[in-house]
Design a protein around this motif. Structure first.
Motif, PDB file in Angstrom:
ATOM      1  N   VAL A 184       0.841  -1.205   0.000  1.00 10.28           N
ATOM      2  CA  VAL A 184       0.000   0.000   0.000  1.00 10.28           C
ATOM      3  C   VAL A 184       0.870   1.246   0.000  1.00 10.28           C
ATOM      4  O   VAL A 184       1.882   1.318   0.707  1.00 10.28           O
ATOM      5  CB  VAL A 184      -0.933   0.016   1.232  1.00 10.28           C
ATOM      6  N   LEU A 185       0.448   2.254  -0.783  1.00 13.46           N
ATOM      7  CA  LEU A 185       1.047   3.590  -0.752  1.00 13.46           C
ATOM      8  C   LEU A 185      -0.046   4.585  -0.394  1.00 13.46           C
ATOM      9  O   LEU A 185      -1.082   4.650  -1.056  1.00 13.46           O
ATOM     10  CB  LEU A 185       1.656   3.951  -2.112  1.00 13.46           C
ATOM     11  N   ASP A 186       0.198   5.360   0.647  1.00 16.47           N
ATOM     12  CA  ASP A 186      -0.733   6.402   1.103  1.00 16.47           C
ATOM     13  C   ASP A 186      -0.199   7.753   0.615  1.00 16.47           C
ATOM     14  O   ASP A 186       0.834   8.232   1.085  1.00 16.47           O
ATOM     15  CB  ASP A 186      -0.830   6.370   2.636  1.00 16.47           C
ATOM     16  N   ILE A 187      -0.899   8.366  -0.337  1.00 11.86           N
ATOM     17  CA  ILE A 187      -0.464   9.644  -0.924  1.00 11.86           C
ATOM     18  C   ILE A 187      -1.086  10.794  -0.143  1.00 11.86           C
ATOM     19  O   ILE A 187      -2.306  10.883  -0.024  1.00 11.86           O
ATOM     20  CB  ILE A 187      -0.859   9.723  -2.410  1.00 11.86           C
ATOM     21  N   GLY A 188      -0.241  11.683   0.367  1.00 10.91           N
ATOM     22  CA  GLY A 188      -0.716  12.786   1.200  1.00 10.91           C
ATOM     23  C   GLY A 188      -1.205  12.266   2.533  1.00 10.91           C
ATOM     24  O   GLY A 188      -2.351  12.458   2.925  1.00 10.91           O
ATOM     25  N   TYR A 207       3.677   2.167   2.687  1.00 14.61           N
ATOM     26  CA  TYR A 207       4.512   3.342   2.436  1.00 14.61           C
ATOM     27  C   TYR A 207       3.603   4.578   2.444  1.00 14.61           C
ATOM     28  O   TYR A 207       2.411   4.485   2.117  1.00 14.61           O
ATOM     29  CB  TYR A 207       5.242   3.230   1.106  1.00 14.61           C
ATOM     30  N   ALA A 208       4.164   5.692   2.814  1.00 11.55           N
ATOM     31  CA  ALA A 208       3.387   6.929   2.850  1.00 11.55           C
ATOM     32  C   ALA A 208       4.284   8.086   2.432  1.00 11.55           C
ATOM     33  O   ALA A 208       5.495   8.078   2.691  1.00 11.55           O
ATOM     34  CB  ALA A 208       2.826   7.183   4.248  1.00 11.55           C
ATOM     35  N   CYS A 209       3.680   9.074   1.773  1.00 12.44           N
ATOM     36  CA  CYS A 209       4.433  10.277   1.400  1.00 12.44           C
ATOM     37  C   CYS A 209       3.649  11.502   1.843  1.00 12.44           C
ATOM     38  O   CYS A 209       2.417  11.504   1.870  1.00 12.44           O
ATOM     39  CB  CYS A 209       4.712  10.322  -0.097  1.00 12.44           C
ATOM     40  N   ARG A 251       6.589  -1.649  -7.267  1.00 13.35           N
ATOM     41  CA  ARG A 251       5.241  -1.115  -7.418  1.00 13.35           C
ATOM     42  C   ARG A 251       4.312  -1.712  -6.359  1.00 13.35           C
ATOM     43  O   ARG A 251       4.512  -2.850  -5.915  1.00 13.35           O
ATOM     44  CB  ARG A 251       4.701  -1.398  -8.817  1.00 13.35           C
ATOM     45  N   VAL A 252       3.287  -0.950  -5.998  1.00 12.97           N
ATOM     46  CA  VAL A 252       2.352  -1.389  -4.961  1.00 12.97           C
ATOM     47  C   VAL A 252       1.034  -1.810  -5.613  1.00 12.97           C
ATOM     48  O   VAL A 252       0.748  -1.481  -6.769  1.00 12.97           O
ATOM     49  CB  VAL A 252       2.109  -0.278  -3.922  1.00 12.97           C
ATOM     50  N   SER A 253       0.235  -2.510  -4.847  1.00 12.68           N
ATOM     51  CA  SER A 253      -1.048  -2.986  -5.371  1.00 12.68           C
ATOM     52  C   SER A 253      -2.219  -2.087  -4.977  1.00 12.68           C
ATOM     53  O   SER A 253      -3.318  -2.236  -5.516  1.00 12.68           O
ATOM     54  CB  SER A 253      -1.320  -4.414  -4.885  1.00 12.68           C
ATOM     55  N   LEU A 254      -1.994  -1.151  -4.039  1.00 15.88           N
ATOM     56  CA  LEU A 254      -3.088  -0.280  -3.608  1.00 15.88           C
ATOM     57  C   LEU A 254      -2.562   1.120  -3.294  1.00 15.88           C
ATOM     58  O   LEU A 254      -1.572   1.258  -2.561  1.00 15.88           O
ATOM     59  CB  LEU A 254      -3.784  -0.856  -2.363  1.00 15.88           C
ATOM     60  N   VAL A 255      -3.216   2.125  -3.845  1.00 14.93           N
ATOM     61  CA  VAL A 255      -2.975   3.519  -3.476  1.00 14.93           C
ATOM     62  C   VAL A 255      -4.208   4.024  -2.742  1.00 14.93           C
ATOM     63  O   VAL A 255      -5.341   3.867  -3.218  1.00 14.93           O
ATOM     64  CB  VAL A 255      -2.698   4.405  -4.713  1.00 14.93           C
ATOM     65  N   LEU A 280       4.087   3.921 -10.062  1.00 16.46           N
ATOM     66  CA  LEU A 280       4.104   3.399  -8.703  1.00 16.46           C
ATOM     67  C   LEU A 280       3.137   2.237  -8.473  1.00 16.46           C
ATOM     68  O   LEU A 280       3.323   1.453  -7.543  1.00 16.46           O
ATOM     69  CB  LEU A 280       3.784   4.526  -7.693  1.00 16.46           C
ATOM     70  N   LEU A 281       2.099   2.158  -9.281  1.00 12.72           N
ATOM     71  CA  LEU A 281       1.073   1.138  -9.107  1.00 12.72           C
ATOM     72  C   LEU A 281       1.265  -0.020 -10.078  1.00 12.72           C
ATOM     73  O   LEU A 281       1.737   0.171 -11.205  1.00 12.72           O
ATOM     74  CB  LEU A 281      -0.309   1.751  -9.352  1.00 12.72           C
TER      75      LEU A 281
END
Length: 852
Positions: A184-188, A207-209, A251-255, A280-281
């Protein structure tokens, strides 16, 4: 060899006194004398160098010279700032802090310079350090409150207090992770709450940005405090700058993201998702490859959104975005051309324009009326990269909206439904109890557009530059289409076909006039438009100015018989209002007056000149003061070496509801520049307050409740940025319970500072039992003894503010609440306690608020 175990004998030695260095002492003495002489000559740069030399050579003198050194530093910094020598300015502060590393005044002052130059994170660090050095330092406290509103915007508290929003995001994330989206990537990421939801749901990698340095550091603290420091990787950068494998191992499977504003696309979600899909995805699952598992495909939460809109009539929106009056304080406004706010979604709008503003429609004073039924303006799938990429190039879509209710077309209101997944969605509609406001697209016309049932409103929707643009373009009436840009729909065509033709001819003539005015169009801030529409304010100023100037103007029997004109020179009036103001022009109309305006922008000066010509004001009667002043910071000075001012108009209250910074200092200087009988406008300001119970103010000021948010410990960290004052408040529509009658809290006398009480205790009787959560306040601005204006009226361009107590007080009808009102420079603080308790023994039940 010597015995290593032998201890040296202890011999008492007398400490030798430091050897005097006559040459050094002489150099220090001469440097201090030179510094004093340079200060006398206002040569602050050289004085600063001499102080640095002296105090580095003789640190023992630092306490003795501290005040003079501070004064020199601040004066020299002002000069460097005015010259644009930014690096030199900060070099001086660094040198000063090497000498005085724990001087809270210098630390705070450097923070002020950083904030003015846009370095908000760094400024916050300095204000926070100054408060640690001196917790009761009022200037640093107020500065930190101001910067906290920038660093952690108030909507963060609203979102975290929105239990429905939190729960639905948690459910959607849990469902996606359990279906196989394990990376998982958490944007913002903000506070990191969505990242923690993903980890709690069982994601193997999270992951988070976060772009904001303050929010990045806050997220790291929150994640660490919740025991997930080793499970969630947070990076301080914008998502569109991230790359694999530099910033992500793969690459991640979920944003997951919530980078949406009231207008859906305003926070750049389209750009970030396009970049994520390409970089990224994992690729999305297609119909041709349905056999791939969820772990091998990418997806986004939210999955998409549907945008809705409707046409509304709203006087509050109207008076903030277009001129609604034909004259202001006796001045005809026809010569001003087109005055409009910077909010415009017109195709020819310049880069400084915003396509929409935001409002909470349910809280607008006077309310609003829907002129059309809601319509579906747009539907977007965030899991379709081709659709995202084609959004900006979509053809403009035109909608025909049947008008269902008669009224003035003031704006298009827009909201959306956010589809988190197939089962969970959130609505930002005006009837919903949500943390979001609605997007408002005001109608920018020179006259009211009257709608009637049976009309059809033509609306265009586009997504130019990935911004949602919605605008009204025409009205179809009786089979004829009228452009809102070119026609005056305030007069309806009536009668037979001939009347329609006549109306079209009038429309064409109106078009010619409109085009002529557009050449002179001027953009004013929304608050400046509302100020011009504040009729009572300008009428009051006109009366007060005329009264004063008539008393200072000599009568007919005082004329010099040997001259044709009056015996005395013209009267001098200075208006130092912030932003656009016509008060100087109103003074210039009074006859034998030289009025000076502090209006700075060339476009605004042009409008005042046009108004002067259109109202018969001679050219020499109105001048622009900043054209005569070398340093903008030295606005308050004599008109010339031989003259003094008859009146000085100070801008005392900010639109947000706070007293302007350094007001009393400015008033003290202004009084020294007045002739005998001259006056400062306003003469005095009376602060009024009210005890209320309001859960709304609590939820907008801090994360509420003792229970963790979704089980996560977030409140103690983000509540560090809680500020004890809520600004831009509409008290008339605030959801609250009044616990008392309005009470006079404090009087600021600008003409006589000796009348101002520094500390004041005010007893307010409770007339309704409840929880005292806040103290809203406003001002009665007295221009003279008989004329005043209030900042709390229906047509006021000012908003109100409120002190919000971190710990509400239980109060009972009939008892008394004691308010402690304290004045420090132009800063007011308020504490509250019940009279049955000792103010010094409150143990956290009081709240302090800084107004300026």
């Amino acid at each position: 060899m010597p015995n290593a175990s032998t201890r040296p004998k202890r011999v008492r030695r007398h400490r030798r006194a430091p050897r005097e260095d006559p040459a050094r002492n002489e150099l220090v003495s001469r440097s201090l004398e030179s510094a004093q002489q340079c200060l006398f000559n206002q040569d602050y740069g050289t004085a600063f160098v001499h102080y640095l030399l002296a105090l580095n050579l003789a640190p023992v003198l630092k306490d003795f010279a501290r005040d003079s050194f501070r004064f020199t530093l601040f004066k020299w910094a002002e000069e460097l700032d005015s010259l644009g020598r930014v690096q030199d300015l900060f070099d001086c502060y660094e040198q000063a802090l090497e000498l005085f590393p724990v001087d809270e005044v210098i630390v705070n002052s450097m923070g002020e310079h950083l904030f003015r130059m846009g370095f908000r994170d760094e400024a916050a660090g300095h204000f926070h350090k100054a408060l640690k050095l001196k917790p009761d330092f009022p200037e640093a406290k107020e500065n930190f409150y101001r910067v906290a509103n920038w660093l952690v915007e108030r909507w963060h508290f609203l979102m975290l207090n929105d239990h429905q929003r939190n729960r639905k995001y948690q459910q959607a994330i849990q469902k996606a992770v359990q279906s196989g989206c394990s990376t998982v990537l958490d944007i913002g990421t903000g506070t990191g709450i969505l990242s923690m939801c993903a980890k709690q749901a069982g994601a193997s990698e999270v992951y988070a940005c976060e772009l904001s340095k303050t929010m990045y550091e806050l997220a790291c603290e929150v994640i660490s405090a919740n025991g997930m420091k080793d499970d969630i990787t947070v990076v301080h950068m914008k998502s569109v700058e991230m790359e694999v494998p530099r910033d992500l191992p793969h690459r991640v499977s979920l944003v997951v993201t919530e980078t949406v504003d009231a207008g859906l696309f305003g926070e750049g979600i389209i750009e970030s998702l396009i970049h994520a899909w390409h970089n990224l995805l994992l690729p999305p699952q297609s119909t041709q490859d349905a056999a791939r598992s969820p772990a091998e495909t990418g997806r986004v939460i939210p999955a998409g959104a549907t945008v809705f809109g409707m046409a509304v009539e709203c006087q509050e929106i109207r008076r903030h975005h277009r001129l609604c009056v034909t004259e202001v304080g006796g001045l005809s406004m026809s010569a001003a051309g087109g005055l409009h706010s910077p909010v415009s979604c017109s195709p020819d709008a310049d880069d400084s324009s915003e396509p929409y503003t935001t409002e909470r429609l349910s809280r607008l004073p006077g309310g609003y009326s829907a002129l059309t039924a809601p319509f579906q303006a747009l539907d977007i799938n965030f899991n379709n990269v081709q659709e995202l990429e084609g959004l900006c190039t979509r053809e403009v879509t035109r909608f025909s909206l049947p008008v269902t209710q008669a009224g003035v077309l003031d704006a298009l209101a827009v909201w959306f439904q956010l589809h988190l997944d197939e089962e969970n969605s959130l609505s930002t509609g005006p009837q919903e109890d949500t943390c979001w406001e609605q997007a408002v697209y005001p109608v920018q016309t020179h006259s009211n557009c009257m709608m009637r049932p049976g009309d059809e409103l033509m609306v265009e929707v586009s997504c130019e530059d990935a911004y949602l643009r919605v605008r009204s373009v025409a009205v179809v009436r009786d089979g004829h289409e009228f452009s809102l840009e070119d026609s005056d729909l305030s007069v309806e065509p009536v009668g037979g076909p001939g009347a329609v033709v006549e109306a079209e001819l009038c429309s064409a003539l109106s078009c010619l006039q409109t085009d002529s005015l557009r050449e002179q169009s001027c953009v004013l801030e929304c608050s400046e438009i509302a100020l011009l529409n504040n009729t009572h304010y300008h009428q009051s100023f006109s009366l007060a100015l005329e009264k004063l100037l008539s008393t200072l103007r000599p009568g007919p029997d005082t004329r010099d018989p040997n001259t044709e004109g009056p015996a005395c020179d013209p009267l001098y009036v200075l208006d130092v209002s912030e932003g656009f103001s016509v008060l100087s022009l109103m003074a210039a109309r009074c006859g034998r007056v030289r009025a000076y305006s502090s209006v700075e922008k060339d476009q605004h000066q042009t409008v005042l000149q046009l108004l002067a010509q259109g109202n018969g004001v001679q050219g020499e009667a109105l001048e622009f003061w900043l054209n005569h002043v070398e340093d903008d910071s030295a606005v308050l000075q004599r008109p010339d070496a031989e003259k003094l001012w008859s009146a000085i108009i100070l801008d005392c209250v900010e639109t947000c509801g706070l007293i302007r910074q350094k007001l009393l200092e400015k008033a003290t200087l202004a009084r020294c520049l007045l002739e005998d009988g001259g006056r400062i406008f306003p003469q005095r300001i009376v602060v009024y307050g009210l005890l209320v119970e309001s859960d709304t103010l609590l939820s907008e000021s801090a994360v509420q409740g003792r229970e963790p948010t979704l089980g996560f410990n977030i409140a103690p960290f983000i509540n560090q940025f809680t500020v004890p004052v809520h600004v831009f408040l509409d008290l008339s529509t605030l959801q609250c319970k009044h616990l008392s009658q309005p009470a006079e809290l404090l009087t600021l006398d600008l003409m006589n500072s000796n009348e101002n009480s520094i500390h004041q205790q005010v007893e307010v009787k409770v007339n309704s039992s409840g929880r005292l959560t806040a103290i809203p306040f406003w001002y009665q601005v007295h221009l003279d003894e008989a004329i005043s204006v209030s900042t709390f009226t229906q047509d006021s361009h000012w908003k109100q503010a409120a002190v919000v107590l971190q710990h509400p007080l239980e109060v009972t009808a009939g008892e008394t609440v004691q308010l402690g009102v304290h004045l420090h420079k132009s800063s007011i603080s308020i504490t509250a306690c019940t009279k049955r308790e000792e103010p010094g023994m409150m143990d956290g039940t009081s709240s302090t608020q800084s107004l300026a």
